[in-house]
Design a protein around this motif. Structure first.
Motif, PDB file in Angstrom:
ATOM      1  N   GLY A   1       0.838   0.814 -12.211  1.00  0.00           N
ATOM      2  CA  GLY A   1      -0.404   1.491 -12.523  1.00  0.00           C
ATOM      3  C   GLY A   1      -1.679   0.699 -12.361  1.00  0.00           C
ATOM      4  N   ASN A   2      -1.687  -0.371 -11.589  1.00  0.00           N
ATOM      5  CA  ASN A   2      -2.947  -1.065 -11.339  1.00  0.00           C
ATOM      6  C   ASN A   2      -3.947  -0.081 -10.742  1.00  0.00           C
ATOM      7  OD1 ASN A   2      -2.055  -3.505 -12.274  1.00  0.00           O
ATOM      8  ND2 ASN A   2      -1.720  -4.395 -10.267  1.00  0.00           N
ATOM      9  N   ILE A   3      -5.176  -0.178 -11.162  1.00  0.00           N
ATOM     10  CA  ILE A   3      -6.225   0.706 -10.649  1.00  0.00           C
ATOM     11  C   ILE A   3      -6.972  -0.037  -9.555  1.00  0.00           C
ATOM     12  CG2 ILE A   3      -8.303   2.009 -11.195  1.00  0.00           C
ATOM     13  CD1 ILE A   3      -7.396   2.053 -14.126  1.00  0.00           C
ATOM     14  N   GLU A   4      -7.015   0.561  -8.392  1.00  0.00           N
ATOM     15  CA  GLU A   4      -7.741  -0.039  -7.278  1.00  0.00           C
ATOM     16  C   GLU A   4      -9.226   0.324  -7.380  1.00  0.00           C
ATOM     17  OE1 GLU A   4      -6.443  -2.182  -5.132  1.00  0.00           O
ATOM     18  OE2 GLU A   4      -4.525  -1.955  -6.173  1.00  0.00           O
ATOM     19  N   PHE A   5     -10.086  -0.642  -7.118  1.00  0.00           N
ATOM     20  CA  PHE A   5     -11.530  -0.432  -7.143  1.00  0.00           C
ATOM     21  C   PHE A   5     -11.940   0.494  -6.007  1.00  0.00           C
ATOM     22  CE2 PHE A   5     -15.859  -1.531  -5.905  1.00  0.00           C
ATOM     23  CZ  PHE A   5     -16.516  -1.419  -7.114  1.00  0.00           C
ATOM     24  N   ASP A   6     -12.809   1.447  -6.304  1.00  0.00           N
ATOM     25  CA  ASP A   6     -13.353   2.373  -5.320  1.00  0.00           C
ATOM     26  C   ASP A   6     -14.867   2.412  -5.545  1.00  0.00           C
ATOM     27  OD1 ASP A   6     -14.325   4.592  -3.905  1.00  0.00           O
ATOM     28  OD2 ASP A   6     -12.566   5.810  -4.340  1.00  0.00           O
ATOM     29  N   ALA A   7     -15.621   1.848  -4.621  1.00  0.00           N
ATOM     30  CA  ALA A   7     -17.073   1.728  -4.784  1.00  0.00           C
ATOM     31  C   ALA A   7     -17.744   3.073  -5.047  1.00  0.00           C
ATOM     32  CB  ALA A   7     -17.686   1.054  -3.559  1.00  0.00           C
ATOM     33  N   LYS A   8     -17.237   4.159  -4.461  1.00  0.00           N
ATOM     34  CA  LYS A   8     -17.826   5.484  -4.669  1.00  0.00           C
ATOM     35  C   LYS A   8     -17.664   5.939  -6.119  1.00  0.00           C
ATOM     36  CE  LYS A   8     -17.038   7.021   0.050  1.00  0.00           C
ATOM     37  NZ  LYS A   8     -16.254   7.907   0.908  1.00  0.00           N
ATOM     38  N   LEU A   9     -16.530   5.626  -6.720  1.00  0.00           N
ATOM     39  CA  LEU A   9     -16.266   6.038  -8.103  1.00  0.00           C
ATOM     40  C   LEU A   9     -16.732   5.008  -9.125  1.00  0.00           C
ATOM     41  CD1 LEU A   9     -12.576   7.298  -7.729  1.00  0.00           C
ATOM     42  CD2 LEU A   9     -14.627   8.712  -7.952  1.00  0.00           C
ATOM     43  N   ASP A  10     -16.669   3.738  -8.768  1.00  0.00           N
ATOM     44  CA  ASP A  10     -16.819   2.675  -9.752  1.00  0.00           C
ATOM     45  C   ASP A  10     -18.155   1.946  -9.714  1.00  0.00           C
ATOM     46  OD1 ASP A  10     -14.186   3.260 -10.543  1.00  0.00           O
ATOM     47  OD2 ASP A  10     -13.418   2.037  -8.898  1.00  0.00           O
ATOM     48  N   GLY A  11     -19.025   2.329  -8.791  1.00  0.00           N
ATOM     49  CA  GLY A  11     -20.359   1.745  -8.740  1.00  0.00           C
ATOM     50  C   GLY A  11     -20.365   0.241  -8.591  1.00  0.00           C
ATOM     51  N   LYS A  12     -21.139  -0.422  -9.432  1.00  0.00           N
ATOM     52  CA  LYS A  12     -21.315  -1.869  -9.323  1.00  0.00           C
ATOM     53  C   LYS A  12     -20.509  -2.631 -10.369  1.00  0.00           C
ATOM     54  CE  LYS A  12     -25.907  -1.396  -7.372  1.00  0.00           C
ATOM     55  NZ  LYS A  12     -27.317  -1.726  -7.458  1.00  0.00           N
ATOM     56  N   PHE A  13     -19.547  -1.988 -11.012  1.00  0.00           N
ATOM     57  CA  PHE A  13     -18.741  -2.660 -12.031  1.00  0.00           C
ATOM     58  C   PHE A  13     -18.044  -3.871 -11.431  1.00  0.00           C
ATOM     59  CE2 PHE A  13     -14.754  -3.355 -14.358  1.00  0.00           C
ATOM     60  CZ  PHE A  13     -15.243  -3.528 -15.640  1.00  0.00           C
ATOM     61  N   LYS A  14     -18.124  -4.988 -12.127  1.00  0.00           N
ATOM     62  CA  LYS A  14     -17.521  -6.231 -11.637  1.00  0.00           C
ATOM     63  C   LYS A  14     -16.433  -6.693 -12.595  1.00  0.00           C
ATOM     64  CE  LYS A  14     -20.359  -7.097  -8.176  1.00  0.00           C
ATOM     65  NZ  LYS A  14     -20.025  -6.513  -6.937  1.00  0.00           N
ATOM     66  N   LYS A  15     -15.265  -6.933 -12.015  1.00  0.00           N
ATOM     67  CA  LYS A  15     -14.206  -7.582 -12.768  1.00  0.00           C
ATOM     68  C   LYS A  15     -14.435  -9.083 -12.677  1.00  0.00           C
ATOM     69  CE  LYS A  15     -10.050  -6.218 -11.799  1.00  0.00           C
ATOM     70  NZ  LYS A  15      -8.841  -5.733 -11.123  1.00  0.00           N
ATOM     71  N   CYS A  16     -14.016  -9.808 -13.679  1.00  0.00           N
ATOM     72  CA  CYS A  16     -14.174 -11.265 -13.658  1.00  0.00           C
ATOM     73  C   CYS A  16     -13.146 -11.916 -12.756  1.00  0.00           C
ATOM     74  CB  CYS A  16     -14.076 -11.823 -15.070  1.00  0.00           C
ATOM     75  SG  CYS A  16     -15.392 -11.161 -16.127  1.00  0.00           S
ATOM     76  N   SER A  17     -11.976 -11.298 -12.670  1.00  0.00           N
ATOM     77  CA  SER A  17     -10.923 -11.800 -11.792  1.00  0.00           C
ATOM     78  C   SER A  17     -10.479 -10.666 -10.892  1.00  0.00           C
ATOM     79  CB  SER A  17      -9.723 -12.302 -12.602  1.00  0.00           C
ATOM     80  OG  SER A  17      -8.626 -12.541 -11.741  1.00  0.00           O
TER      81      SER A  17
ATOM     82  N   GLY B   1     -15.297  -0.175 -17.140  1.00  0.00           N
ATOM     83  CA  GLY B   1     -15.508   0.456 -15.845  1.00  0.00           C
ATOM     84  C   GLY B   1     -14.181   0.806 -15.199  1.00  0.00           C
ATOM     85  N   ILE B   2     -14.260   1.287 -13.961  1.00  0.00           N
ATOM     86  CA  ILE B   2     -13.095   1.699 -13.179  1.00  0.00           C
ATOM     87  C   ILE B   2     -12.284   2.732 -13.972  1.00  0.00           C
ATOM     88  CG2 ILE B   2     -11.177   0.937 -11.732  1.00  0.00           C
ATOM     89  CD1 ILE B   2     -12.368  -1.812 -11.607  1.00  0.00           C
TER      90      ILE B   2
END
Length: 166
Positions: free
Chosen positions: A32-48, A102-103
């Motif tokens: 269930g890892n969530i893949e980042f999607d710029a359209k849905l997730d905007g500018k949210f930044k993960k630290c790792s 986020g995400i």
């Protein structure tokens, strides 16, 4: 003759092992890892970019004010749906090492755990409510702040949120 029979019995076993090895390699490191999607997730930044710890890794519920804070805030809003609606809306998300969320991803199901679409107004209200919750706390792994997953499941009974899980 015994050696030939023994070898013939080992061939299917070794093929079976090879098939299983190849089958498991196509899955991600964590379910269930969530893949980042710029359209849905905007500018949210993960630290790792490599690791976000799952909610089942003894992180527990990590918000200032605990779950009661969420229950109290939700009761003020009184979201409702068609009175015949029963089921669950689960919103899963990442909390980064700064405590920002986020995400977001949402899954909806009826009371028999089959895919179901609640009224769009209710699902959007719960998604926005979850996105606007403040006070998420980063976790520490080996003394370092880390990204981690959290989720909220809203149990819907007779068109109203009756419970928040976990």
């Amino acid at each position: 003759m015994k050696n030939l029979i023994f070898i013939l019995l080992l061939i299917p076993l070794s093929i079976s092992c090879q098939t299983e090895k190849n089958a498991t390699s196509k899955y991600p490191a964590h379910v269930g890892n969530i893949e980042f999607d710029a359209k849905l997730d905007g500018k949210f930044k993960k630290c790792s970019q490599e690791t976000s710890y799952q909610y089942y890794n003894d992180n527990g519920f990590q918000i200032d004010g605990e779950k009661i804070k969420i229950i109290n805030e939700l009761q003020k809003l009184n979201f409702t749906e068609d009175k015949k609606s029963n089921g669950y809306i689960t919103i899963r998300f990442v909390v980064n090492c700064e405590g920002k969320s986020g995400i977001f991803r949402m899954q909806q199901m009826d009371s028999e755990y089959k895919a179901y679409d609640f009224n769009e107004e209710l699902s959007n209200q719960l998604l926005n409510f979850t996105k606007n919750l403040k006070g998420w706390m980063p976790i520490k792994i080996n003394g370092e702040k880390a990204d981690h997953y959290q989720y909220l499941t809203y149990k819907i009974e007779h068109g109203k949120v009756s419970e928040i899980l976990p």
